[in-house]
Design a protein around this motif. Structure first.
Motif, PDB file in Angstrom:
ATOM      1  N   ASN A   8       7.363  11.496   4.980  1.00  0.00           N
ATOM      2  CA  ASN A   8       6.496  11.764   3.833  1.00  0.00           C
ATOM      3  C   ASN A   8       5.716  10.497   3.515  1.00  0.00           C
ATOM      4  O   ASN A   8       6.281   9.530   3.013  1.00  0.00           O
ATOM      5  N   ILE A  13       3.827   2.028   7.414  1.00  0.00           N
ATOM      6  CA  ILE A  13       5.225   2.179   7.828  1.00  0.00           C
ATOM      7  C   ILE A  13       5.462   3.587   8.393  1.00  0.00           C
ATOM      8  O   ILE A  13       6.087   3.750   9.445  1.00  0.00           O
ATOM      9  N   SER A  33       3.415  13.922   6.510  1.00  0.00           N
ATOM     10  CA  SER A  33       2.512  14.360   5.446  1.00  0.00           C
ATOM     11  C   SER A  33       1.337  13.416   5.308  1.00  0.00           C
ATOM     12  O   SER A  33       1.481  12.200   5.484  1.00  0.00           O
ATOM     13  N   GLY A  88       4.891   1.912  -2.629  1.00  0.00           N
ATOM     14  CA  GLY A  88       5.937   1.458  -3.542  1.00  0.00           C
ATOM     15  C   GLY A  88       5.757   2.066  -4.929  1.00  0.00           C
ATOM     16  O   GLY A  88       4.655   2.053  -5.474  1.00  0.00           O
ATOM     17  N   GLN A 299       5.288  -7.910   9.126  1.00  0.00           N
ATOM     18  CA  GLN A 299       5.598  -7.022   7.995  1.00  0.00           C
ATOM     19  C   GLN A 299       5.394  -5.552   8.313  1.00  0.00           C
ATOM     20  O   GLN A 299       6.075  -4.692   7.771  1.00  0.00           O
TER      21      GLN A 299
HETATM   22  P1  NAD Z   1       0.604   2.583   2.904  1.00  0.00           P
HETATM   23  O1  NAD Z   1      -0.252   2.562   1.705  1.00  0.00           O
HETATM   24  O2  NAD Z   1       0.107   1.972   4.167  1.00  0.00           O
HETATM   25  O3  NAD Z   1       1.021   4.076   3.247  1.00  0.00           O
HETATM   26  C1  NAD Z   1       1.413   5.001   2.287  1.00  0.00           C
HETATM   27  C2  NAD Z   1       0.951   6.377   2.712  1.00  0.00           C
HETATM   28  O4  NAD Z   1       1.442   7.360   1.795  1.00  0.00           O
HETATM   29  C3  NAD Z   1      -0.569   6.530   2.729  1.00  0.00           C
HETATM   30  O5  NAD Z   1      -0.926   7.200   3.918  1.00  0.00           O
HETATM   31  C4  NAD Z   1      -0.855   7.394   1.497  1.00  0.00           C
HETATM   32  O6  NAD Z   1      -1.999   8.206   1.675  1.00  0.00           O
HETATM   33  C5  NAD Z   1       0.386   8.242   1.436  1.00  0.00           C
HETATM   34  N1  NAD Z   1       0.693   8.813   0.114  1.00  0.00           N
HETATM   35  C6  NAD Z   1       0.362   8.311  -1.103  1.00  0.00           C
HETATM   36  N2  NAD Z   1       0.862   9.111  -2.069  1.00  0.00           N
HETATM   37  C7  NAD Z   1       1.525  10.119  -1.460  1.00  0.00           C
HETATM   38  C8  NAD Z   1       2.251  11.254  -1.925  1.00  0.00           C
HETATM   39  N3  NAD Z   1       2.423  11.477  -3.213  1.00  0.00           N
HETATM   40  N4  NAD Z   1       2.798  12.080  -0.998  1.00  0.00           N
HETATM   41  C9  NAD Z   1       2.660  11.855   0.326  1.00  0.00           C
HETATM   42  N5  NAD Z   1       1.971  10.786   0.815  1.00  0.00           N
HETATM   43  C10 NAD Z   1       1.428   9.936  -0.066  1.00  0.00           C
HETATM   44  O7  NAD Z   1       1.987   1.921   2.447  1.00  0.00           O
HETATM   45  P2  NAD Z   1       3.023   1.143   3.380  1.00  0.00           P
HETATM   46  O8  NAD Z   1       2.557  -0.251   3.530  1.00  0.00           O
HETATM   47  O9  NAD Z   1       3.321   1.951   4.589  1.00  0.00           O
HETATM   48  O10 NAD Z   1       4.281   1.085   2.407  1.00  0.00           O
HETATM   49  C11 NAD Z   1       5.185   2.169   2.284  1.00  0.00           C
HETATM   50  C12 NAD Z   1       6.498   1.642   1.743  1.00  0.00           C
HETATM   51  O11 NAD Z   1       7.036   0.710   2.689  1.00  0.00           O
HETATM   52  C13 NAD Z   1       6.424   0.889   0.414  1.00  0.00           C
HETATM   53  O12 NAD Z   1       7.627   1.096  -0.295  1.00  0.00           O
HETATM   54  C14 NAD Z   1       6.338  -0.552   0.846  1.00  0.00           C
HETATM   55  O13 NAD Z   1       6.793  -1.444  -0.149  1.00  0.00           O
HETATM   56  C15 NAD Z   1       7.257  -0.530   2.050  1.00  0.00           C
HETATM   57  N6  NAD Z   1       7.018  -1.606   3.022  1.00  0.00           N
HETATM   58  C16 NAD Z   1       5.762  -1.991   3.370  1.00  0.00           C
HETATM   59  C17 NAD Z   1       5.576  -3.021   4.272  1.00  0.00           C
HETATM   60  C18 NAD Z   1       4.214  -3.522   4.636  1.00  0.00           C
HETATM   61  O14 NAD Z   1       4.088  -4.713   4.869  1.00  0.00           O
HETATM   62  N7  NAD Z   1       3.206  -2.702   4.722  1.00  0.00           N
HETATM   63  C19 NAD Z   1       6.680  -3.631   4.863  1.00  0.00           C
HETATM   64  C20 NAD Z   1       7.964  -3.173   4.550  1.00  0.00           C
HETATM   65  C21 NAD Z   1       8.117  -2.166   3.614  1.00  0.00           C
END
Ligand code: NAD
Length: 336
Positions: A8, A13, A33, A88, A299
């Motif tokens: 989801n 990530i 998703s 997040g 990261q």
């Molecule tokens: P991102 O913004 O790259 O991806 C999030 C995705 O979720 C996007 O595609 C967005 O469109 C989608 N989304 C938003 N709202 C949604 C909803 N309600 N339902 C379904 N999809 C939805 O974020 P990310 O960097 O992949 O981070 C995701 C998690 O991983 C966070 O908790 C972050 O803290 C953690 N994280 C990130 C990193 C990093 O460096 N990018 C590293 C480790 C952990």
């Protein structure tokens, strides 16, 4: 039968976790998703993933020529376990959806420990995750610190850890955040949350940290200092790190994060991913029961193998952490 996994939130990530699940033989992706039919959704469609979307946006996917397989609620219903990779703070709002459907769930480091009540790192606490319904895989920085601190604590006893984190300002695909011309103490109030978050996995560790955001997108770099109980030599510390399945020594002219990323590209790693902690062995310094070293952290990818191991533990596909780690590493190509 393979464990049925849904992702989801198909962002930085999520897309990597989906591909990594696909590479395993004991689990399968039943869907991912996307909120909007953008370029990332188009690639997911091309890769053959079933895309699920919010009910209100199903028409937009149809119109864009990548019809969705159903709503996010329908995806969750079909899964045994959902890996929540939404931004997040967003993942928290999905808890009731998962509970209602009776599926297991993994959240990422952007959510609080209390949401799942258990924070995971495969090296440190795999066995405690076996059979669990809710797990949080800790952040990129916490994952890297856990991997380095745990084996040193086991062999030498860790009295105190102090870490300075030089953090990438944002991920390479992000055009909105910065800085592009500054070094930003973030947060200014000390300590930063990064070091103390290690305690969510290893409560016995005494640790503080300070963090600076710097104008780069490639990797973070940690300057780590550990006070230990026993006298030790540089070679002993090298042996401890060298025996770890997700720590890689970098050298051979790799004097920066730029060269580590080039190395990952040259190795044809998917998306340049460097899943291991990258420690410069030359930086390892020891004296007066203190250890110092530098490590670089990719990261975007470091938490990906941890998510796979968390799935395997929660779904009770493997009870031995070391075996799961090896299986995951092999399947994604970490040993190549
Ligand atoms: P991102 O913004 O790259 O991806 C999030 C995705 O979720 C996007 O595609 C967005 O469109 C989608 N989304 C938003 N709202 C949604 C909803 N309600 N339902 C379904 N999809 C939805 O974020 P990310 O960097 O992949 O981070 C995701 C998690 O991983 C966070 O908790 C972050 O803290 C953690 N994280 C990130 C990193 C990093 O460096 N990018 C590293 C480790 C952990």
């Amino acid at each position: 039968v393979k464990a049925k996994i849904a992702v989801n939130g198909y962002g930085t990530i999520g897309k990597r976790v989906a591909d990594a699940v696909r590479a395993q033989d004991d689990m399968e992706i039943i869907g991912i998703s996307k909120t909007k039919p953008n370029y990332e959704a188009a690639v997911a469609h091309q890769l053959g993933y079933d895309i699920y979307a919010p009910a209100a946006n199903l028409g937009a996917f149809e119109k864009a020529g990548m019809p969705a397989a159903g709503t996010i609620e329908e995806m969750v219903e079909k899964a045994d376990l959902v890996v929540d990779c939404t931004p997040g703070g967003v993942g928290e709002g999905n808890k009731s959806l998962y509970e209602k459907a009776g599926v297991k769930a993994i959240w990422q480091g952007g959510e609080d420990h209390s949401l799942a009540g258990f924070s995971f790192n495969a090296i440190c606490n795999y066995e405690q995750a076996v059979g669990r319904d809710l797990v949080r895989v800790v952040s990129c920085n916490t994952t890297a610190l856990c991997r380095a601190i745990y084996p040193i604590d086991k062999e030498l006893g860790v009295k105190k850890v102090r870490v300075i984190l030089a953090r990438r300002a944002t991920d390479p695909n992000d055009v909105k955040k910065g800085p592009i011309n500054a070094i930003v103490p973030d947060p200014i109030k000390l300590p930063s949350h990064h070091g103390p978050d290690v305690k969510s996995v290893l409560p016995q560790i005494n640790i503080t940290s300070a963090a600076l955001k710097i104008p780069t997108t490639l990797m973070h770099v940690h300057t780590v200092n550990m006070e230990v109980d026993k006298d030790c030599t540089v070679d002993e510390v090298k042996n401890i790190f060298g025996s770890q399945p997700r720590i890689r020594f970098v050298g051979q002219g790799m004097s920066s994060t730029a060269e580590i990323m080039e190395f990952a590209r040259d190795m044809k790693r998917p998306r340049n991913d460097m899943w291991e902690n990258c420690i410069w062995p030359e930086s390892i310094t020891v004296g007066d029961k203190e250890i110092y070293f530098f490590q670089a952290v990719h990261q975007e990818s470091i938490v990906v193998p941890e998510n796979i191991d968390a799935i395997r533990a929660m779904m009770e596909l493997e009870s031995d952490g070391a075996k799961s780690i090896e299986k995951t590493n092999k399947a994604i190509g970490l040993y190549n």
